[in-house]
Design an enzyme around this catalytic site. Structure first.
Site, short mmCIF file in Angstrom:
data_model
loop_
_atom_site.label_atom_id
_atom_site.label_comp_id
_atom_site.label_asym_id
_atom_site.label_seq_id
_atom_site.Cartn_x
_atom_site.Cartn_y
_atom_site.Cartn_z
N GLY A 30 -4.09 8.75 -7.63
CA GLY A 30 -2.88 9.27 -7.79
C GLY A 30 -2.27 9.97 -6.60
O GLY A 30 -2.81 9.62 -5.37
N GLU A 60 -9.61 7.74 -19.82
CA GLU A 60 -8.62 8.68 -19.56
C GLU A 60 -7.70 9.11 -20.66
O GLU A 60 -7.26 10.42 -20.93
CB GLU A 60 -7.74 8.27 -18.36
N TYR A 61 -7.26 8.15 -21.28
CA TYR A 61 -6.11 8.24 -22.52
C TYR A 61 -6.93 9.13 -23.58
O TYR A 61 -6.27 10.15 -23.92
CB TYR A 61 -6.02 6.95 -23.29
N SER A 86 -7.79 4.64 -8.51
CA SER A 86 -7.66 5.82 -9.01
C SER A 86 -7.61 7.00 -7.93
O SER A 86 -8.34 7.27 -7.05
CB SER A 86 -8.64 6.29 -10.15
N LYS A 126 -11.57 -0.62 -13.96
CA LYS A 126 -10.30 0.32 -14.03
C LYS A 126 -9.58 0.29 -15.20
O LYS A 126 -9.24 1.43 -15.59
CB LYS A 126 -9.38 -0.03 -13.02
N ASN A 179 -2.62 -2.03 -10.86
CA ASN A 179 -3.45 -2.17 -12.50
C ASN A 179 -3.18 -3.57 -12.91
O ASN A 179 -2.44 -3.45 -14.09
CB ASN A 179 -3.04 -1.09 -13.11
N ASN A 223 -8.88 3.79 -17.43
CA ASN A 223 -7.93 4.49 -17.84
C ASN A 223 -7.81 4.41 -19.44
O ASN A 223 -7.27 5.48 -19.87
CB ASN A 223 -6.69 3.36 -17.65
N MET A 257 0.88 -1.35 -0.07
CA MET A 257 0.15 0.21 -0.02
C MET A 257 0.88 1.39 -0.08
O MET A 257 1.78 1.33 0.63
CB MET A 257 -0.80 0.00 1.32
#
Length: 292
Positions: free
Chosen positions: A113, A170-171, A111, A163, A85, A167, A1
């Site tokens: 960051g 997101e791209y 998600s 997820k 991921n 992503n 973690m």
């Protein structure tokens, strides 16, 4: 973690025992209030059954290696959470392996960051519903609020699948923003202030978003992006999303082209572009620019 996830749980009065191959990372977690150990065996020994062991390691072999090391240490009823991921197909395989040992694998697409510590993490959770319910206090502490930003999305593999798609989207979003700002940057007649425009769009616009907030902050610090190489990495999820779209006969042109643009960004000496220039010269007599 990760350290930020650890600190967020500690803020919610959870007891955390942590291990990392890097002693400095363990020392950092201990400074925040966690209990540090020097091996996975020591970590398992510190936890009382039924245990919950959360992994945040790179996708692929590191996950298999860590689970392989944990298996002889765990007892029936224990839960392993993969918060990285991982490819959902690998998650299905690992879940079956743990199920044979009467262990649970919970896949948690994560998600947020570096901003997750203060903003909270978006958590897409898959696995056995009873195991997920046992972990509810952890998810509620990590999420932006107990009832927002996290949820059980389906059986083993579902969390990592969602997820993966997250992503991929997101791209596409990132590529659209990048192209739009590039068009404005190239229109020198108007001498646009891109920082100003990004801040205008942040309020009331249909394209406002957290990504736009980050763009505005980056442009305020470095308006011309001086010193930054045009090289965009990818960690795999976009590729998996495109592959899944193809397997499912679902057209996904935006995500696919966004992935291809990332690959293109890495070609400093593009053979294909050189060949295109040569072909234009051969069939049309167009001039070819030569390297000096």
């Amino acid at each position: 973690m990760g350290a930020n996830m650890t600190e967020r749980l500690l803020r919610a009065d959870h007891t955390i025992v942590c291990f990392d191959r890097r002693p400095g990372a363990v020392k950092n977690a201990v400074a925040r209030g966690a209990q540090g150990v020097d091996s996975l065996a020591a970590l398992v020994g510190k936890l009382s059954p039924a245990r919950a062991v959360w992994l945040m390691v790179p996708a692929g072999n590191p996950v298999d290696d860590t689970i392989g090391e944990l298996l002889p240490l765990l007892t029936p009823g224990d839960i392993v959470v993969d918060g990285g991921n991982s490819n959902y197909k690998e998650t299905l395989r690992r879940a079956a392996l743990l199920r044979e040992r009467r262990l649970h694998l919970v896949d948690c697409g994560t998600s947020g960051g570096i901003w997750g510590l203060n903003e909270g993490y978006s958590l897409m959770v898959g696995g056995d519903p009873d195991a997920v319910e046992r972990l509810r206090p952890i998810f509620e502490a990590l999420a932006p609020a107990p009832d927002r930003g996290w949820g059980y999305v389906g059986p083993s593999g579902a969390g990592h699948f969602v997820k993966m798609v997250h992503n991929g989207i997101e791209y596409g979003l990132m590529q659209a923003y990048a192209e739009g700002f590039a068009i404005m940057q190239s229109k020198t007649d108007f001498q646009f202030d891109l920082t100003q425009i990004s801040n205008i769009w942040r309020e009331g616009s249909v394209v406002r978003s957290w990504l736009l907030d980050l763009i505005a902050g980056a442009l305020e610090q470095n308006p011309t992006l001086r010193g930054i190489q045009p090289y965009v990495a990818d960690s795999g999820e976009g590729r998996w999303t495109v592959a899944e779209a193809i397997d499912s006969d679902v057209p996904a042109p935006v995500i696919t082209l966004a992935l291809l643009e990332r690959l293109r960004s890495r070609q400093r000496d593009s053979f294909s572009d050189k060949l295109l220039a040569v072909m234009r010269s051969e069939f049309g007599g167009h001039a070819v620019k030569h390297e000096e």
